[in-house]
Design a protein around this motif. Structure first.
Motif, PDB file in Angstrom:
ATOM      1  N   ARG A  57       0.946  -1.329  -0.054  1.00 51.13           N
ATOM      2  CA  ARG A  57       0.033   0.039  -0.063  1.00 51.13           C
ATOM      3  C   ARG A  57       0.831   1.325  -0.321  1.00 51.13           C
ATOM      4  O   ARG A  57       0.852   2.315  -0.816  1.00 51.13           O
ATOM      5  CB  ARG A  57      -0.839   0.177   0.935  1.00 51.13           C
ATOM      6  CG  ARG A  57      -2.091  -0.989   1.256  1.00 51.13           C
ATOM      7  CD  ARG A  57      -3.252  -0.872   2.052  1.00 51.13           C
ATOM      8  NE  ARG A  57      -2.547  -0.834   3.331  1.00 51.13           N
ATOM      9  CZ  ARG A  57      -3.139  -1.870   3.996  1.00 51.13           C
ATOM     10  NH1 ARG A  57      -3.407  -2.493   4.105  1.00 51.13           N
ATOM     11  NH2 ARG A  57      -2.608  -1.332   4.952  1.00 51.13           N
ATOM     12  N   LYS A  58       2.106   1.204   0.644  1.00 52.70           N
ATOM     13  CA  LYS A  58       2.748   2.186   0.730  1.00 52.70           C
ATOM     14  C   LYS A  58       3.298   2.453  -0.258  1.00 52.70           C
ATOM     15  O   LYS A  58       3.882   3.756  -0.679  1.00 52.70           O
ATOM     16  CB  LYS A  58       3.715   2.403   1.866  1.00 52.70           C
ATOM     17  CG  LYS A  58       3.227   2.162   3.076  1.00 52.70           C
ATOM     18  CD  LYS A  58       4.023   2.898   4.645  1.00 52.70           C
ATOM     19  CE  LYS A  58       3.009   2.868   6.043  1.00 52.70           C
ATOM     20  NZ  LYS A  58       2.771   4.285   5.934  1.00 52.70           N
ATOM     21  N   GLU A  60       2.119   1.552  -3.371  1.00 51.04           N
ATOM     22  CA  GLU A  60       1.316   2.842  -4.419  1.00 51.04           C
ATOM     23  C   GLU A  60       1.431   3.445  -4.022  1.00 51.04           C
ATOM     24  O   GLU A  60       1.456   4.503  -5.346  1.00 51.04           O
ATOM     25  CB  GLU A  60       0.753   1.697  -3.638  1.00 51.04           C
ATOM     26  CG  GLU A  60      -0.983   1.942  -5.024  1.00 51.04           C
ATOM     27  CD  GLU A  60      -1.906   1.279  -5.170  1.00 51.04           C
ATOM     28  OE1 GLU A  60      -3.180   1.819  -5.098  1.00 51.04           O
ATOM     29  OE2 GLU A  60      -1.969   0.033  -4.670  1.00 51.04           O
ATOM     30  N   GLU A  61       1.302   4.067  -2.596  1.00 52.60           N
ATOM     31  CA  GLU A  61       1.042   5.649  -2.197  1.00 52.60           C
ATOM     32  C   GLU A  61       2.037   6.262  -2.478  1.00 52.60           C
ATOM     33  O   GLU A  61       2.644   7.467  -3.419  1.00 52.60           O
ATOM     34  CB  GLU A  61       1.141   5.757  -0.912  1.00 52.60           C
ATOM     35  CG  GLU A  61      -0.093   6.055  -0.216  1.00 52.60           C
ATOM     36  CD  GLU A  61      -0.016   5.884   1.230  1.00 52.60           C
ATOM     37  OE1 GLU A  61       0.423   6.638   1.864  1.00 52.60           O
ATOM     38  OE2 GLU A  61      -0.801   4.696   2.518  1.00 52.60           O
ATOM     39  N   ASN A  64       2.596   7.339  -6.409  1.00 52.47           N
ATOM     40  CA  ASN A  64       1.347   8.494  -6.584  1.00 52.47           C
ATOM     41  C   ASN A  64       1.958   9.524  -5.838  1.00 52.47           C
ATOM     42  O   ASN A  64       0.485  10.806  -6.926  1.00 52.47           O
ATOM     43  CB  ASN A  64       0.231   8.527  -6.391  1.00 52.47           C
ATOM     44  CG  ASN A  64      -0.346   6.930  -7.203  1.00 52.47           C
ATOM     45  OD1 ASN A  64      -0.136   7.096  -8.672  1.00 52.47           O
ATOM     46  ND2 ASN A  64      -0.834   5.854  -7.032  1.00 52.47           N
ATOM     47  N   GLU A  65       2.936   9.906  -5.278  1.00 52.62           N
ATOM     48  CA  GLU A  65       3.524  10.511  -4.680  1.00 52.62           C
ATOM     49  C   GLU A  65       4.209  11.395  -5.282  1.00 52.62           C
ATOM     50  O   GLU A  65       5.276  11.435  -5.984  1.00 52.62           O
ATOM     51  CB  GLU A  65       3.790  10.566  -3.197  1.00 52.62           C
ATOM     52  CG  GLU A  65       4.571  11.497  -2.447  1.00 52.62           C
ATOM     53  CD  GLU A  65       3.024  12.262  -1.715  1.00 52.62           C
ATOM     54  OE1 GLU A  65       3.126  13.466  -2.049  1.00 52.62           O
ATOM     55  OE2 GLU A  65       1.995  11.699  -1.823  1.00 52.62           O
ATOM     56  N   THR A  70       7.308  14.137   1.704  1.00 49.46           N
ATOM     57  CA  THR A  70       5.953  12.957   1.875  1.00 49.46           C
ATOM     58  C   THR A  70       6.908  11.512   1.061  1.00 49.46           C
ATOM     59  O   THR A  70       6.990  10.696   1.282  1.00 49.46           O
ATOM     60  CB  THR A  70       4.914  13.153   1.076  1.00 49.46           C
ATOM     61  OG1 THR A  70       4.344  14.474   1.420  1.00 49.46           O
ATOM     62  CG2 THR A  70       4.155  11.782   1.254  1.00 49.46           C
ATOM     63  N   SER A  71       7.406  11.319  -0.024  1.00 47.97           N
ATOM     64  CA  SER A  71       8.208  10.636  -0.450  1.00 47.97           C
ATOM     65  C   SER A  71       9.441  10.313   0.496  1.00 47.97           C
ATOM     66  O   SER A  71       9.390   9.024   0.668  1.00 47.97           O
ATOM     67  CB  SER A  71       8.973  11.105  -2.212  1.00 47.97           C
ATOM     68  OG  SER A  71       7.908  11.460  -3.653  1.00 47.97           O
ATOM     69  N   LEU A  74       7.516   8.022   3.118  1.00 46.43           N
ATOM     70  CA  LEU A  74       6.763   6.567   2.708  1.00 46.43           C
ATOM     71  C   LEU A  74       8.044   5.358   2.665  1.00 46.43           C
ATOM     72  O   LEU A  74       8.289   4.640   3.851  1.00 46.43           O
ATOM     73  CB  LEU A  74       5.930   7.072   1.656  1.00 46.43           C
ATOM     74  CG  LEU A  74       5.175   7.867   1.650  1.00 46.43           C
ATOM     75  CD1 LEU A  74       4.433   8.039   0.710  1.00 46.43           C
ATOM     76  CD2 LEU A  74       3.934   6.569   2.623  1.00 46.43           C
TER      77      LEU A  74
END
Length: 104
Positions: A57-58, A60-61, A64-65, A70-71, A74
């Protein structure tokens, strides 16, 4: 049994914390420890599977980040989760022969 195991918050499993030499424990205590450890050990693959789904999930986030900070956050979280998986595999591979010798 609680005296021989401590819940590890990071890994979300009980880990052995035997304070005595293995030979100093009674055979009943040894057996109880082994049974509890095998129960814990049997849950490790499910714990790993759960962490892998969180990583997916992370990732995938992350794909798209667009925000750099934020990257980085993650990526750090993914690395920590991967580290937990590695540690769980090490504990899972602790077999009964090692357990019988009390090498925790």
């Amino acid at each position: 049994m609680q005296q021989h195991f401590t819940f590890n918050q990071r890994l979300s499993i009980d880990l052995p914390t035997i304070q005595k030499d293995w030979e100093a424990l009674t055979s009943i205590e040894q057996q109880q420890i082994l049974v509890h450890w095998e129960t814990v050990r049997g849950k490790i693959p499910d714990r790993i599977k759960n962490i892998e789904s969180i990583i997916n999930r992370k990732q995938e986030e992350l794909s798209n980040e667009s925000d750099f900070e934020t990257s980085c956050k993650l990526n750090h979280e993914i690395a920590e989760l991967a580290s937990q998986i590695n540690e769980l595999w090490l504990w899972f591979r602790t077999d009964q022969e090692v357990t019988l010798k009390g090498h925790f």
